[in-house]
Design an enzyme around this catalytic site. Structure first.
Site, short mmCIF file in Angstrom:
data_model
loop_
_atom_site.label_atom_id
_atom_site.label_comp_id
_atom_site.label_asym_id
_atom_site.label_seq_id
_atom_site.Cartn_x
_atom_site.Cartn_y
_atom_site.Cartn_z
CD GLU A 190 -8.94 0.74 7.69
OE1 GLU A 190 -8.85 -0.24 8.47
OE2 GLU A 190 -8.40 1.83 7.92
CG HIS A 192 -5.90 -2.50 8.81
ND1 HIS A 192 -6.01 -1.17 9.19
CD2 HIS A 192 -4.58 -2.79 8.93
CE1 HIS A 192 -4.81 -0.72 9.51
NE2 HIS A 192 -3.93 -1.68 9.37
CG ASP A 250 -0.34 -0.58 2.47
OD1 ASP A 250 0.90 -0.52 2.61
OD2 ASP A 250 -1.08 -1.10 3.32
CG ASN A 283 -9.02 -1.81 11.89
OD1 ASN A 283 -8.07 -2.45 11.45
ND2 ASN A 283 -9.49 -0.73 11.28
C1 F6R Z 1 1.37 -1.52 6.07
C2 F6R Z 1 0.11 -2.26 6.17
C3 F6R Z 1 -0.69 -2.26 7.43
C4 F6R Z 1 0.16 -2.51 8.66
C5 F6R Z 1 -0.71 -2.48 9.93
C6 F6R Z 1 0.12 -2.67 11.18
O1 F6R Z 1 1.94 -1.69 4.79
O2 F6R Z 1 -0.29 -2.83 5.21
O3 F6R Z 1 -1.68 -3.25 7.34
O4 F6R Z 1 0.80 -3.75 8.54
O5 F6R Z 1 -1.38 -1.26 10.00
O6 F6R Z 1 0.96 -1.57 11.33
P1 F6R Z 1 2.10 -1.55 12.48
O7 F6R Z 1 3.09 -2.57 12.08
O8 F6R Z 1 2.67 -0.15 12.39
O9 F6R Z 1 1.41 -1.85 13.74
#
Ligand code: F6R
Length: 239
Positions: free
Chosen positions: A138, A133, A67, A131
């Site tokens: 989401e 994701h 992303d 959450n």
């Molecule tokens: C980032 C991504 C997100 C993160 C998730 C956890 O490329 O795709 O799904 O993996 O938000 O983020 P952290 O590791 O910062 O807790």
């Protein structure tokens, strides 16, 4: 789904890197799906260190990131800063969605084409949102979704606000879809800390449902979850 229980973030980073290194060493060509965020930082540190110290070339690796924020290069910068600058993956073999594209619709379609022209993803690394994701898919996202633009939820915006102290935090992102992720041949999900405990509990104990996007992984035949003590805390209580 296989669970590898580790004690802390350090051990998780080392084991995640070892899993990737063993693929890098045994493949002539490898398509890695990569994630950003806090969780994989230690893994990138290990991978970079290994490449420098062992002189193992990564020049046969192609990367596709999950992303990028719309109107931003934040994750392009992250990947250069934490990984790409240390390894010999040719830059034309590294791919992230372009959040600054004139047409985001065209960009989403081109990103899908990039992945399919590469022959799909051999191993996709995922983090997990509080959450549930995966990527920036989401709650409520369809499991057959392809690369698309998302409106980030308040939960995700507040979890990531710390990275945008000096600049405006984008409210939208481009993300690989859940359908895109599920086509990866193998998936490695990393979870660190108690803040992820509920999402990890839902992943293992909950039903497959769109409210927790990560539960889509239950239908995939080759998923490994690396989780530290904190991330497993609600699993352990019940077992
Ligand atoms: C980032 C991504 C997100 C993160 C998730 C956890 O490329 O795709 O799904 O993996 O938000 O983020 P952290 O590791 O910062 O807790």
């Amino acid at each position: 789904m296989k669970l590898i229980a580790v004690s802390d973030e350090e051990e998780l980073s080392r084991i995640a890197a070892e899993i990737l290194i063993s693929k890098i060493k045994t493949s002539d060509r490898l398509v890695l799906g990569l994630a950003t965020g806090k969780t994989p930082l230690g893994m990138y540190r290990y991978l970079s260190k290994y490449s420098i110290e062992s002189k193992q070339s990564y020049d046969h690796v192609h990367t596709v990131n999950l992303d990028e924020y719309v109107g931003s290069q934040a994750y392009h910068t992250y990947m250069k800063e934490h990984f790409f600058q240390y390894v010999d993956i040719p830059s034309e073999q590294t791919h992230l969605p372009n959040g600054e594209a004139d047409s985001l619709t065209v960009e989403c379609k081109s990103y899908e084409d990039i992945i399919s022209n590469l022959g799909g993803i051999d191993l996709q690394v995922l983090g997990i949102g509080e959450n549930g994701h995966i990527g920036f898919n989401e709650p409520g996202t369809n499991f057959d979704s392809r690369t698309h633009v998302v409106q980030l939820t308040e939960s995700t915006l507040s979890a990531n606000a710390k990275y945008f102290i000096d600049t405006n935090q984008p409210k939208k992102a481009i993300t690989m879809g859940i359908g895109t992720i599920l086509e990866s041949k193998e998936i490695l999900l990393l979870a660190v800390g108690e803040r992820k405990a509920n999402a990890v509990k839902e992943l293992f104990k909950g039903s497959i449902n769109k409210d927790i996007p990560a539960t889509a992984l239950k239908v995939h035949p080759n998923v490994t979850v690396l989780a530290d003590k904190g991330a497993r805390s609600l699993l352990d209580k019940e077992s």
